[in-house]
Design a protein around this motif. Sequence first.
Motif, PDB file in Angstrom:
ATOM      1  N   LEU A   1      -7.622   2.929  -5.569  1.00  0.00           N
ATOM      2  CA  LEU A   1      -7.782   2.311  -6.885  1.00  0.00           C
ATOM      3  C   LEU A   1      -8.483   3.271  -7.835  1.00  0.00           C
ATOM      4  CD1 LEU A   1      -8.794  -1.399  -6.268  1.00  0.00           C
ATOM      5  CD2 LEU A   1      -6.742  -0.533  -7.355  1.00  0.00           C
ATOM      6  N   PRO A   2      -8.086   3.227  -9.089  1.00  0.00           N
ATOM      7  CA  PRO A   2      -8.699   4.133 -10.062  1.00  0.00           C
ATOM      8  C   PRO A   2     -10.165   3.807 -10.322  1.00  0.00           C
ATOM      9  CG  PRO A   2      -7.225   2.588 -11.159  1.00  0.00           C
ATOM     10  CD  PRO A   2      -7.038   2.386  -9.693  1.00  0.00           C
ATOM     11  N   PHE A   3     -10.520   2.553 -10.145  1.00  0.00           N
ATOM     12  CA  PHE A   3     -11.919   2.180 -10.323  1.00  0.00           C
ATOM     13  C   PHE A   3     -12.516   1.961  -8.926  1.00  0.00           C
ATOM     14  CE2 PHE A   3     -10.845  -2.100  -9.167  1.00  0.00           C
ATOM     15  CZ  PHE A   3      -9.580  -2.277  -9.653  1.00  0.00           C
TER      16      PHE A   3
ATOM     17  N   ASN B   1      -2.445  -3.145 -10.181  1.00  0.00           N
ATOM     18  CA  ASN B   1      -2.759  -2.699 -11.534  1.00  0.00           C
ATOM     19  C   ASN B   1      -2.820  -1.191 -11.678  1.00  0.00           C
ATOM     20  OD1 ASN B   1      -4.939  -2.427  -9.972  1.00  0.00           O
ATOM     21  ND2 ASN B   1      -6.349  -3.531 -11.302  1.00  0.00           N
ATOM     22  N   MET B   2      -2.987  -0.518 -10.585  1.00  0.00           N
ATOM     23  CA  MET B   2      -3.138   0.933 -10.704  1.00  0.00           C
ATOM     24  C   MET B   2      -1.868   1.575 -11.263  1.00  0.00           C
ATOM     25  SD  MET B   2      -2.020  -0.179  -7.902  1.00  0.00           S
ATOM     26  CE  MET B   2      -3.642  -0.705  -7.380  1.00  0.00           C
ATOM     27  N   GLU B   3      -0.810   0.867 -11.155  1.00  0.00           N
ATOM     28  CA  GLU B   3       0.461   1.381 -11.676  1.00  0.00           C
ATOM     29  C   GLU B   3       0.335   1.766 -13.134  1.00  0.00           C
ATOM     30  OE1 GLU B   3       4.499  -0.613 -13.298  1.00  0.00           O
ATOM     31  OE2 GLU B   3       3.280  -1.717 -11.892  1.00  0.00           O
TER      32      GLU B   3
ATOM     33  N   THR C   1       5.420  -0.868 -16.173  1.00  0.00           N
ATOM     34  CA  THR C   1       5.851   0.245 -17.016  1.00  0.00           C
ATOM     35  C   THR C   1       7.359   0.279 -17.197  1.00  0.00           C
ATOM     36  OG1 THR C   1       4.049   1.417 -15.938  1.00  0.00           O
ATOM     37  CG2 THR C   1       5.392   2.659 -17.460  1.00  0.00           C
TER      38      THR C   1
ATOM     39  N   SER D   1      -2.615   2.335 -14.697  1.00  0.00           N
ATOM     40  CA  SER D   1      -3.922   2.892 -14.996  1.00  0.00           C
ATOM     41  C   SER D   1      -3.805   4.151 -15.830  1.00  0.00           C
ATOM     42  CB  SER D   1      -4.665   3.206 -13.704  1.00  0.00           C
ATOM     43  OG  SER D   1      -4.011   4.254 -13.045  1.00  0.00           O
ATOM     44  N   ASP D   2      -4.905   4.571 -16.375  1.00  0.00           N
ATOM     45  CA  ASP D   2      -5.038   5.811 -17.145  1.00  0.00           C
ATOM     46  C   ASP D   2      -4.436   5.716 -18.548  1.00  0.00           C
ATOM     47  OD1 ASP D   2      -4.893   8.408 -14.628  1.00  0.00           O
ATOM     48  OD2 ASP D   2      -5.984   6.549 -14.737  1.00  0.00           O
ATOM     49  N   LYS D   3      -3.334   5.027 -18.696  1.00  0.00           N
ATOM     50  CA  LYS D   3      -2.653   5.073 -19.989  1.00  0.00           C
ATOM     51  C   LYS D   3      -3.084   3.960 -20.934  1.00  0.00           C
ATOM     52  CE  LYS D   3       1.011   8.053 -18.866  1.00  0.00           C
ATOM     53  NZ  LYS D   3       2.391   8.468 -19.059  1.00  0.00           N
TER      54      LYS D   3
ATOM     55  N   SER E   1      -9.070  -4.651 -13.626  1.00  0.00           N
ATOM     56  CA  SER E   1     -10.046  -4.307 -12.591  1.00  0.00           C
ATOM     57  C   SER E   1     -11.145  -5.362 -12.519  1.00  0.00           C
ATOM     58  CB  SER E   1     -10.620  -2.918 -12.839  1.00  0.00           C
ATOM     59  OG  SER E   1     -11.488  -2.925 -13.946  1.00  0.00           O
TER      60      SER E   1
ATOM     61  N   SER F   1      -2.086   7.893  -9.622  1.00  0.00           N
ATOM     62  CA  SER F   1      -3.025   7.380 -10.614  1.00  0.00           C
ATOM     63  C   SER F   1      -2.367   6.593 -11.734  1.00  0.00           C
ATOM     64  CB  SER F   1      -3.862   8.519 -11.200  1.00  0.00           C
ATOM     65  OG  SER F   1      -3.052   9.402 -11.939  1.00  0.00           O
ATOM     66  N   GLN F   2      -1.088   6.894 -12.008  1.00  0.00           N
ATOM     67  CA  GLN F   2      -0.447   6.163 -13.107  1.00  0.00           C
ATOM     68  C   GLN F   2       0.803   5.427 -12.677  1.00  0.00           C
ATOM     69  OE1 GLN F   2       0.871   8.995 -15.953  1.00  0.00           O
ATOM     70  NE2 GLN F   2      -1.035  10.084 -16.037  1.00  0.00           N
ATOM     71  N   GLY F   3       1.241   5.685 -11.455  1.00  0.00           N
ATOM     72  CA  GLY F   3       2.498   5.101 -11.020  1.00  0.00           C
ATOM     73  C   GLY F   3       3.666   6.029 -11.290  1.00  0.00           C
TER      74      GLY F   3
ATOM     75  N   THR G   1       6.826   5.373 -12.497  1.00  0.00           N
ATOM     76  CA  THR G   1       7.576   5.205 -13.738  1.00  0.00           C
ATOM     77  C   THR G   1       6.818   5.756 -14.938  1.00  0.00           C
ATOM     78  OG1 THR G   1       8.257   3.120 -12.755  1.00  0.00           O
ATOM     79  CG2 THR G   1       9.008   3.563 -14.972  1.00  0.00           C
TER      80      THR G   1
ATOM     81  N   GLU H   1       7.466  -0.954  -7.428  1.00  0.00           N
ATOM     82  CA  GLU H   1       7.266  -0.612  -8.832  1.00  0.00           C
ATOM     83  C   GLU H   1       8.537  -0.052  -9.448  1.00  0.00           C
ATOM     84  OE1 GLU H   1       5.322   3.094 -11.156  1.00  0.00           O
ATOM     85  OE2 GLU H   1       4.703   2.669  -9.124  1.00  0.00           O
TER      86      GLU H   1
END
Lengths: 206, 206
Positions: free
Chosen positions: A181-183, B117-119, B30, B121-123, B132, A26-28, A30, A119
């Motif tokens: 994908l988060p979305f 882009n999910m890399e 990141t 995400s969340d933050k 997105s 969800s965040q990668g 790193t 990444e």
Amino acid sequence: MARKTKADKEKTYQALIEAAAELFRSQGFTATTLNEIAERAGVTRGAFYGHFSSKSEVIQAIWEEQALPFFEPIKDTLLNLPQDKPAEAFRQQINSLLELFEDNNIVGRAFFIIMHNMEISDKDKELVEFLSDKYKLYEQVLCCAYKKLGEAGNLKQGVNPDHAAMGFLYILIGMINMALLPFGDFDYERDGYPVFEHYLNSVLMD
Amino acid sequence: MARKTKADKEKTYQALIEAAAELFRSQGFTATTLNEIAERAGVTRGAFYGHFSSKSEVIQAIWEEQALPFFEPIKDTLLNLPQDKPAEAFRQQINSLLELFEDNNIVGRAFFIIMHNMEISDKDKELVEFLSDKYKLYEQVLCCAYKKLGEAGNLKQGVNPDHAAMGFLYILIGMINMALLPFGDFDYERDGYPVFEHYLNSVLMD
DNA sequence: CAGTAAACATACATACGTGTATGAATAAAT
DNA sequence: ATTTATTCATACACGTATGTATGTTTACTG
């Protein structure tokens, strides 16, 4: 803190793996910190270092312990497609693969992490090598399978086995990307299967 | 340091954008630090903060100033395919797109960053939303184009426009992924075009 | 041709992530 | 039952990334 039983230790280990896999997805890799992993697993970083020596080690564990047992049989079948009706066997294995993604979240996550390994490139050479090995393995397995399909006369006329394998891999990567994908609201039944179905129909003889 | 001319300022701005795009691609968003971006651009972080207020702002600048001017005309054409021979126009735009990736590195990098882009995400909620949106735009454009192709009778029988669009997007994502991997030697002529050619042939009537 | 403001470097304060060293409590071993 | 070893939390030391404040030089402005 007090010492736990062996079973409890295993539980925290699994919790750490689960937490890491979900956070990596969800965040990668790193962006995910050891604190976050530990917290999500309900422990502290002290526990983490009792099980792993670094973040990289977790990815390798995720792959080898969680994903590999599921992938191995599929890989072996793809590498040894039967002489008669290889196309049928191929379709069957692909379906197994897709069902795996659908059912077992951790496998999808592991695959996803591997696929997005760039990444973390440049900064951890050893890990990049580990991940790129996996990537190349996927490619080889698919190329080998399509080569067999071609030899058995199961590819439509004018279809180059290598190109077909690449196309398949592209679709696989793209779909996993989309699915995780988060979305968005990816649905395998609606967004996954039909695409593969169409691709296989356009490549394979029946 | 001494004040520079307006032209010099623009040069450092471009250098920062270029540096950031390449570093985002090779190490991820990141993992890339402001120091690295500045150093690669031949300046210090002081210069960076003179042009941008954060790392996120750079991605938006990369997209809007570097990639968008190239994408916009292709997008418009895809959204307004001609009634007669839409398939031909479609093929032509796709080729333009692929040539763009091949020639103009920054466009490929921008596309890549969006696709991955999910890399981040969340933050950074705001940035995720920005990215997105772009993602969904691609999807819409392709679905619209394939819908038009279907209406004009340019899709092979039994081909669902939405599925075909999804398949195309999957392949596109997968290919970009592959093309920008830190390892491997991707070649558009060898690994890109043939796959799209095959896919289009399997979907479009000629 | 001053005076001002811009472009950027430098320096500093702060926060955060990592890794290790230490400690507590109890499961396991004898 | 006592000792030992282990599981994990806590605490500490270090490095590094960020953002801001400050300073310096020079392009621009009137």
